[in-house]
Scaffold this active site. Structure first.
Site, PDB file in Angstrom:
ATOM      1  N   HIS A   1      -8.829  -7.367   1.671  1.00 33.41           N
ATOM      2  CA  HIS A   1      -7.946  -6.212   1.799  1.00 33.41           C
ATOM      3  C   HIS A   1      -6.777  -6.564   2.720  1.00 33.41           C
ATOM      4  CE1 HIS A   1     -10.570  -2.711   0.286  1.00 33.41           C
ATOM      5  NE2 HIS A   1     -11.088  -3.847  -0.181  1.00 33.41           N
ATOM      6  N   GLU A   2      -5.646  -5.897   2.501  1.00 36.58           N
ATOM      7  CA  GLU A   2      -4.432  -6.083   3.311  1.00 36.58           C
ATOM      8  C   GLU A   2      -3.992  -7.543   3.379  1.00 36.58           C
ATOM      9  OE1 GLU A   2      -6.883  -2.735   4.491  1.00 36.58           O
ATOM     10  OE2 GLU A   2      -7.186  -4.712   5.380  1.00 36.58           O
TER      11      GLU A   2
ATOM     12  N   GLU B   1      -9.042   5.014  -0.166  1.00 26.77           N
ATOM     13  CA  GLU B   1      -9.104   5.400   1.246  1.00 26.77           C
ATOM     14  C   GLU B   1      -7.967   6.328   1.644  1.00 26.77           C
ATOM     15  OE1 GLU B   1      -9.142   1.490   2.821  1.00 26.77           O
ATOM     16  OE2 GLU B   1      -6.961   1.324   2.993  1.00 26.77           O
TER      17      GLU B   1
ATOM     18  N   GLU C   1      -7.786  -5.904  -2.569  1.00 24.35           N
ATOM     19  CA  GLU C   1      -7.231  -4.552  -2.569  1.00 24.35           C
ATOM     20  C   GLU C   1      -5.747  -4.653  -2.930  1.00 24.35           C
ATOM     21  OE1 GLU C   1      -7.220  -0.811   0.513  1.00 24.35           O
ATOM     22  OE2 GLU C   1      -6.499  -2.757   1.196  1.00 24.35           O
TER      23      GLU C   1
ATOM     24  N   GLU D   1       0.828  -1.202   0.000  1.00 22.36           N
ATOM     25  CA  GLU D   1       0.000   0.000   0.000  1.00 22.36           C
ATOM     26  C   GLU D   1       0.870   1.262   0.000  1.00 22.36           C
ATOM     27  OE1 GLU D   1      -3.198  -0.042   2.778  1.00 22.36           O
ATOM     28  OE2 GLU D   1      -3.893  -2.022   2.164  1.00 22.36           O
TER      29      GLU D   1
ATOM     30  N   HIS E   1     -18.486  -7.977   6.958  1.00 23.90           N
ATOM     31  CA  HIS E   1     -17.149  -7.408   7.103  1.00 23.90           C
ATOM     32  C   HIS E   1     -16.452  -8.093   8.264  1.00 23.90           C
ATOM     33  CE1 HIS E   1     -14.322  -3.838   8.102  1.00 23.90           C
ATOM     34  NE2 HIS E   1     -13.811  -4.566   7.126  1.00 23.90           N
ATOM     35  N   HIS E   2     -15.297  -8.698   7.974  1.00 20.82           N
ATOM     36  CA  HIS E   2     -14.460  -9.303   8.997  1.00 20.82           C
ATOM     37  C   HIS E   2     -13.140  -8.560   9.052  1.00 20.82           C
ATOM     38  CE1 HIS E   2     -16.584 -13.525   8.939  1.00 20.82           C
ATOM     39  NE2 HIS E   2     -17.322 -12.569   9.470  1.00 20.82           N
ATOM     40  N   GLU E   3     -13.060  -7.548   9.891  1.00 23.12           N
ATOM     41  CA  GLU E   3     -11.783  -6.894  10.151  1.00 23.12           C
ATOM     42  C   GLU E   3     -11.095  -7.645  11.285  1.00 23.12           C
ATOM     43  OE1 GLU E   3      -8.560  -5.461  10.154  1.00 23.12           O
ATOM     44  OE2 GLU E   3      -9.801  -4.343   8.732  1.00 23.12           O
TER      45      GLU E   3
END
Length: 667
Positions: free
Chosen positions: A448-449, A473, A467, A171, A378-380
């Site tokens: 993501h990440e 963002e 992502e 990123e 959403h699983h952060e």
């Protein structure tokens, strides 16, 4: 087939070198493989020019002699595959897969010989090379401490690359330098030589460590694979039988042609019947909104409290808007318990089957179902994989019970579980478990990440998009003020070569400086529209707030643009300068065209020779206004309509940071 076995007896030497040649189906690519006493080497020519000079292959095994030399070939075989296959969703419905393959089965000339298989495939647009270690008596459970694969490049090319081993993975914004100035880089790495362009990446990454590329010495042109390690320095912990990921080299006359290659996908296996089970029920490309951007621009917060974004009332506002505009999903970040405070800087406390106070998730799901809008989970994890995996099965069971068929994964944090890199084998294996678990519960994955794409979406079609790039963002709240205007003209040529990008375009309101006085989206509104065509994802976010879209004439393009395509063509462009892409809707005869530029204004002439002959189209054009400028007047745009056909040549006037988005509707 263009395959030949040549046994060379070198003059004045008692040793023997065995040489093999593999040519691509159109004979433009020529791979040479030499098995010498001191090691195994490959080289690559393209259109009779040297691209990769003799480069070493092999593996270092922990506690053993390198598996790299003193080989004899005990078997070799070749084959040619020429077929077409169809994606259940994608940027191209039908993919042509045509390659020639050489397989060398090697054995050491020692008392306890170990065996190594090398597999090389030559396509017209590049090559793939992988290691296979069969079941064998003298090699069972072992650790790879280094991979010796080299790319001894023939030319000191211009190179677009991202530094590896930094805190936030890939990123960052891309660097451009000479090849000889690279340090250690993520892949894909894209290079522009005088007579060709190439990209080095990997494919089919399963139970192995991600590949980075490290320059071997100052002012050299040799890159060597540097596998992302475990905390103790191990690279790959494995056992026989084993297959590495493919090391791939895409090659084309120009950089723009790399975007029309499907090499990475073609180096992956077809899905199993189990992977396609119930696919029609839940694998659905589409557009989605999210309670998300308002957090990044500081208007709302992930934490419960007075600025809480994830509330029942706010979710219903989004659903009402989405239902009016053929937007199929709503992401709600902060929906579950555990988001208090600076969650990204502490051990995770998320609970994945309990909604936060203030959000009745069952009521929101019911309301959305009535309106035809599906809630997206959403699983952060806040990079706490061990903590997350303890709840992973129950979390997906909870989604399945609610009828939620899509999830956005997040792994925000400098290290996984405190000491693991995001791209090491530990994370690769976790992510595979995640994708398999999601498939069992009929859930699509937007990650993501995490690990950069390697084409596994072919094998696991619920792995929709990722992502793994510095996305929108960063324009919302990054301390450095956000991305540069040329960023989106670079990433399709680099990160985009690996697979779909959840970049999250579609910002219409450029005035959000109340809480972010130093941040700006570095584009015009027309550029934001064009990104829906230029940057591919089967799940495209409609990223701004619904009140910023309401009643806006330009929103019609977002209403119309699909996310599943029959055909895609990159038409023209230069890395970091501009890009023009056309795609045909999978479910109609309509085409869509997106054109973007960097901070420079430019005029482009674009042929429409991809249209159906003997047919007329209405070109619905959303373009920069005469005074548009990403810095001074980003919201200036105009809509015009023209009658066009296959012979038309459009003149596009792109303003600084600008773009053009066109729907070509068959009349």
């Amino acid at each position: 087939m263009g395959l030949a076995l040549i046994l060379l007896i070198l003059p004045g030497k008692a040793d023997t070198t065995q040489s093999y040649q593999l040519r691509s189906p159109d004979n433009s690519l020529d791979v040479q493989l030499e098995v010498r006493p001191e090691g195994v080497f490959y080289s690559l020519n393209y259109q009779h020019r040297s691209v990769v000079k003799p480069s070493r292959l092999g593996l270092n095994i922990k506690g053993q002699e390198p598996l790299a030399s003193a080989f004899e070939v005990y078997k070799h075989s070749e084959r040619e595959v020429n077929q077409q296959w169809q994606q259940p969703w994608g940027e191209q419905q039908t993919i042509s897969e045509h390659y020639r393959e050489l397989r060398l089965e090697l054995s050491e000339t020692s008392a306890k010989p170990r065996r190594l298989h090398l597999v090389i495939r030559a396509f017209n647009d590049g090559i793939g090379l992988r290691y296979e270690l069969p079941d064998q008596p003298h090699l069972k459970n072992f650790v790879i401490e280094d991979e010796l694969t080299e790319f001894v490049l023939a030319e000191n090319s211009h190179t677009w690359w991202l530094p590896a081993y930094r805190n936030w993975g890939p990123e960052y914004q891309y660097l451009k330098s000479a090849l000889s100035s690279v340090d250690v880089a993520f892949t894909p790495m894209t290079l522009e030589a005088r007579h060709y362009a190439l990209a080095i990446h990997e494919a089919a990454l399963v139970n192995y460590a991600s590949m980075t590329l490290r320059l071997q010495g100052d002012n050299s042109k040799t890159l060597k694979v540097d596998l992302v390690p475990w905390p103790n320095g191990d690279k790959v912990r494995t056992s026989t039988p084993m297959k590495s990921s493919w090391r791939s080299i895409q090659i084309a006359p120009k950089a723009i042609d790399l975007l029309n290659s499907h090499l990475t996908l073609n180096l992956n296996e077809a899905p199993t019947p189990e992977a396609l089970a119930n696919a029609d029920r839940y694998l659905k490309p589409g557009k989605y909104m999210g309670i998300w951007w308002e957090m990044h621009i500081g208007e709302k917060d992930w934490s419960p409290g007075p600025k809480q974004g994830a509330t029942t009332a706010r979710a219903k506002q989004y659903i009402d808007f989405a239902a009016q505009h053929d937007i199929s999903g709503l992401l709600i970040e902060g929906w579950n318990k555990g988001w208090e405070g600076e969650w990204w800087q502490r051990p995770p406390t998320f609970i994945f089957d309990q909604p936060v106070d203030g959000l009745n998730l069952e009521e929101v799901v019911r309301y959305g179902r009535e309106k035809g809008v599906a809630v997206i989970g959403h699983h952060e994890t806040a990079a706490g994989v061990t903590y997350y995996e303890q709840q992973m099965e129950s979390a997906f069971g909870y989604y399945q019970k609610l009828g939620i068929h899509s999830v956005k994964m997040g792994y925000v944090g400098k290290r996984i579980d405190g000491d693991q890199w995001h791209h090491g084998q530990y994370m690769v294996n976790h992510f595979q478990r995640l994708v398999d678990t999601a498939a069992r519960h009929q859930v699509m994955v937007n990650a993501h990440e995490t690990v950069t794409d390697t084409g596994l979406r072919r094998t696991y079609p619920n792995l929709m998009t990722r992502e793994c790039v510095r996305g929108m963002e960063y324009n919302g709240g990054s301390p450095d003020s956000g991305n540069l205007p040329d960023h989106t003209t670079i990433i399709p040529f680099t990160r985009g070569l690996s697979g779909p990008i959840d970049f999250t375009p579609g910002i219409f309101n450029f005035d959000y400086q109340k809480y972010r006085p130093n941040n700006r989206v570095p584009s015009t509104l027309a550029n934001q529209l064009a990104l829906y065509v230029v940057i591919y994802s089967p799940l495209q976010m409609v990223a701004d707030l619904p009140e910023n879209y309401a009643g806006h004439p330009a929103f019609q393009f977002i209403d119309d643009v699909p996310t599943d395509w029959r055909e895609s063509r990159a038409l023209q462009g230069e890395i970091g300068e501009y890009l023009v892409v056309a795609r045909q809707d999978k479910n109609s005869a309509d085409w869509y065209l997106g054109a973007i530029t960097n901070q420079k204004a430019r005029a482009l002439s674009v042929k429409l020779d991809f249209l159906q002959p003997d047919a007329d189209y209405e070109a619905q054009i959303y373009r920069d206004g005469k005074d548009a400028d990403w810095e001074t007047n980003p919201e200036s745009y105009e809509i015009v309509r023209l009658r066009v056909n296959v012979k038309t040549q459009l003149q596009l006037d792109l303003k600084p940071g600008g773009g053009t988005a066109i729907r070509l509707k068959k009349r």
